[in-house]
Design a protein around this motif. Structure first.
Motif, PDB file in Angstrom:
ATOM      1  N   ASP A  28       0.837  -1.195   0.000  1.00 17.50           N
ATOM      2  CA  ASP A  28       0.000   0.000   0.000  1.00 17.50           C
ATOM      3  C   ASP A  28       0.877   1.253   0.000  1.00 17.50           C
ATOM      4  OD1 ASP A  28      -2.271   1.615   0.188  1.00 17.50           O
ATOM      5  OD2 ASP A  28      -2.259   1.544   2.377  1.00 17.50           O
ATOM      6  N   PRO A  29       1.576   1.518  -1.120  1.00 15.91           N
ATOM      7  CA  PRO A  29       2.474   2.668  -1.150  1.00 15.91           C
ATOM      8  C   PRO A  29       1.699   3.984  -1.161  1.00 15.91           C
ATOM      9  CG  PRO A  29       2.308   1.721  -3.318  1.00 15.91           C
ATOM     10  CD  PRO A  29       1.526   0.819  -2.391  1.00 15.91           C
ATOM     11  N   ARG A  30       2.263   4.941  -0.486  1.00 18.32           N
ATOM     12  CA  ARG A  30       1.702   6.297  -0.502  1.00 18.32           C
ATOM     13  C   ARG A  30       2.713   7.202  -1.189  1.00 18.32           C
ATOM     14  NH1 ARG A  30       0.214   4.639   4.982  1.00 18.32           N
ATOM     15  NH2 ARG A  30      -1.896   3.814   4.771  1.00 18.32           N
ATOM     16  N   GLU A  31       2.217   8.281  -1.711  1.00 18.71           N
ATOM     17  CA  GLU A  31       3.029   9.145  -2.565  1.00 18.71           C
ATOM     18  C   GLU A  31       4.343   9.583  -1.923  1.00 18.71           C
ATOM     19  OE1 GLU A  31       2.450  13.418  -4.722  1.00 18.71           O
ATOM     20  OE2 GLU A  31       0.750  12.036  -4.705  1.00 18.71           O
ATOM     21  N   ASP A  32       4.323   9.939  -0.655  1.00 23.39           N
ATOM     22  CA  ASP A  32       5.529  10.478  -0.026  1.00 23.39           C
ATOM     23  C   ASP A  32       6.343   9.439   0.741  1.00 23.39           C
ATOM     24  OD1 ASP A  32       3.585  10.187   1.934  1.00 23.39           O
ATOM     25  OD2 ASP A  32       4.316  11.879   3.109  1.00 23.39           O
ATOM     26  N   ASP A  33       5.919   8.178   0.741  1.00 23.55           N
ATOM     27  CA  ASP A  33       6.599   7.156   1.542  1.00 23.55           C
ATOM     28  C   ASP A  33       8.024   6.860   1.091  1.00 23.55           C
ATOM     29  OD1 ASP A  33       4.577   6.889   3.350  1.00 23.55           O
ATOM     30  OD2 ASP A  33       3.841   4.968   2.591  1.00 23.55           O
ATOM     31  N   ARG A  34       8.283   6.874  -0.193  1.00 21.75           N
ATOM     32  CA  ARG A  34       9.636   6.572  -0.665  1.00 21.75           C
ATOM     33  C   ARG A  34      10.640   7.611  -0.146  1.00 21.75           C
ATOM     34  NH1 ARG A  34      11.221   2.911  -4.178  1.00 21.75           N
ATOM     35  NH2 ARG A  34       9.139   2.655  -5.007  1.00 21.75           N
ATOM     36  N   SER A  35      10.291   8.884  -0.236  1.00 13.30           N
ATOM     37  CA  SER A  35      11.214   9.912   0.278  1.00 13.30           C
ATOM     38  C   SER A  35      11.261   9.871   1.802  1.00 13.30           C
ATOM     39  CB  SER A  35      10.834  11.297  -0.225  1.00 13.30           C
ATOM     40  OG  SER A  35       9.566  11.665   0.230  1.00 13.30           O
ATOM     41  N   ARG A  36      10.146   9.572   2.442  1.00 14.54           N
ATOM     42  CA  ARG A  36      10.133   9.427   3.907  1.00 14.54           C
ATOM     43  C   ARG A  36      11.070   8.292   4.329  1.00 14.54           C
ATOM     44  NH1 ARG A  36       5.042   7.288   7.337  1.00 14.54           N
ATOM     45  NH2 ARG A  36       5.938   7.553   9.389  1.00 14.54           N
ATOM     46  N   ALA A  37      11.036   7.183   3.591  1.00  8.36           N
ATOM     47  CA  ALA A  37      11.915   6.044   3.892  1.00  8.36           C
ATOM     48  C   ALA A  37      13.379   6.443   3.723  1.00  8.36           C
ATOM     49  CB  ALA A  37      11.569   4.861   2.995  1.00  8.36           C
ATOM     50  N   ARG A  38      13.679   7.118   2.645  1.00 10.46           N
ATOM     51  CA  ARG A  38      15.061   7.548   2.384  1.00 10.46           C
ATOM     52  C   ARG A  38      15.551   8.470   3.499  1.00 10.46           C
ATOM     53  NH1 ARG A  38      14.368  10.622  -1.944  1.00 10.46           N
ATOM     54  NH2 ARG A  38      13.756   8.806  -3.145  1.00 10.46           N
ATOM     55  N   ASN A  39      14.723   9.412   3.898  1.00  6.09           N
ATOM     56  CA  ASN A  39      15.104  10.361   4.958  1.00  6.09           C
ATOM     57  C   ASN A  39      15.247   9.684   6.315  1.00  6.09           C
ATOM     58  OD1 ASN A  39      15.079  12.466   3.128  1.00  6.09           O
ATOM     59  ND2 ASN A  39      12.976  13.037   3.581  1.00  6.09           N
ATOM     60  N   LYS A  48       5.161  -4.120  -3.399  1.00  5.11           N
ATOM     61  CA  LYS A  48       4.709  -5.398  -3.950  1.00  5.11           C
ATOM     62  C   LYS A  48       3.914  -5.142  -5.217  1.00  5.11           C
ATOM     63  CE  LYS A  48       4.130  -7.754   0.474  1.00  5.11           C
ATOM     64  NZ  LYS A  48       3.144  -8.370   1.352  1.00  5.11           N
ATOM     65  N   PRO A  49       4.021  -5.963  -6.229  1.00  2.00           N
ATOM     66  CA  PRO A  49       5.021  -7.020  -6.379  1.00  2.00           C
ATOM     67  C   PRO A  49       6.362  -6.410  -6.772  1.00  2.00           C
ATOM     68  CG  PRO A  49       3.690  -6.919  -8.354  1.00  2.00           C
ATOM     69  CD  PRO A  49       3.138  -5.876  -7.392  1.00  2.00           C
ATOM     70  N   PHE A  50       7.424  -7.054  -6.362  1.00  2.00           N
ATOM     71  CA  PHE A  50       8.762  -6.559  -6.671  1.00  2.00           C
ATOM     72  C   PHE A  50       9.592  -7.716  -7.211  1.00  2.00           C
ATOM     73  CE2 PHE A  50       8.354  -7.483  -2.168  1.00  2.00           C
ATOM     74  CZ  PHE A  50       9.305  -8.470  -1.993  1.00  2.00           C
ATOM     75  N   ALA A  51      10.662  -7.364  -7.887  1.00  2.00           N
ATOM     76  CA  ALA A  51      11.548  -8.379  -8.465  1.00  2.00           C
ATOM     77  C   ALA A  51      12.413  -8.998  -7.369  1.00  2.00           C
ATOM     78  CB  ALA A  51      12.436  -7.757  -9.540  1.00  2.00           C
ATOM     79  N   GLU A  52      12.666 -10.277  -7.497  1.00  5.27           N
ATOM     80  CA  GLU A  52      13.529 -10.987  -6.544  1.00  5.27           C
ATOM     81  C   GLU A  52      14.888 -10.301  -6.423  1.00  5.27           C
ATOM     82  OE1 GLU A  52      15.837 -15.202  -6.567  1.00  5.27           O
ATOM     83  OE2 GLU A  52      13.728 -15.273  -7.110  1.00  5.27           O
ATOM     84  N   ALA A  53      15.408  -9.839  -7.549  1.00  6.21           N
ATOM     85  CA  ALA A  53      16.714  -9.173  -7.543  1.00  6.21           C
ATOM     86  C   ALA A  53      16.693  -7.914  -6.675  1.00  6.21           C
ATOM     87  CB  ALA A  53      17.140  -8.825  -8.967  1.00  6.21           C
ATOM     88  N   ASP A  54      15.581  -7.199  -6.658  1.00  9.93           N
ATOM     89  CA  ASP A  54      15.488  -5.994  -5.836  1.00  9.93           C
ATOM     90  C   ASP A  54      15.518  -6.337  -4.350  1.00  9.93           C
ATOM     91  OD1 ASP A  54      15.343  -4.359  -8.077  1.00  9.93           O
ATOM     92  OD2 ASP A  54      13.149  -4.377  -8.099  1.00  9.93           O
TER      93      ASP A  54
END
Length: 68
Positions: A28-39, A48-54
């Motif tokens: 359940d991604p939210r728009e600002d979650d990726r930058s929040r995670a990075r910070n 999800k779904p994501f590649a096994e390599a990732d």
């Protein structure tokens, strides 16, 4: 997780002084979650779904950073 999100777990551990490299996985991604995670210092943010390599790359990064 019914009680806490992955972010909540990461922040609670950080408050306790536990610097655990975190790979956050969400369906359940939210728009600002990726930058929040990075910070927040989360080493990998996967939707999800994501590649096994990732996932393997995220685990490798987490293990490498935990040895520093």
């Amino acid at each position: 997780m019914p009680e806490m999100s992955g972010f909540d777990v990461h922040f609670e551990l950080s408050k306790l002084g536990k610097k655990i490299p975190t790979v956050l996985i969400t369906a359940d991604p939210r728009e600002d979650d990726r930058s929040r995670a990075r910070n927040a210092g989360i080493v990998r943010y996967l939707v999800k779904p994501f590649a096994e390599a990732d996932l393997l790359e995220g685990v490798h990064i987490a293990l490498s950073s935990s040895r520093e």
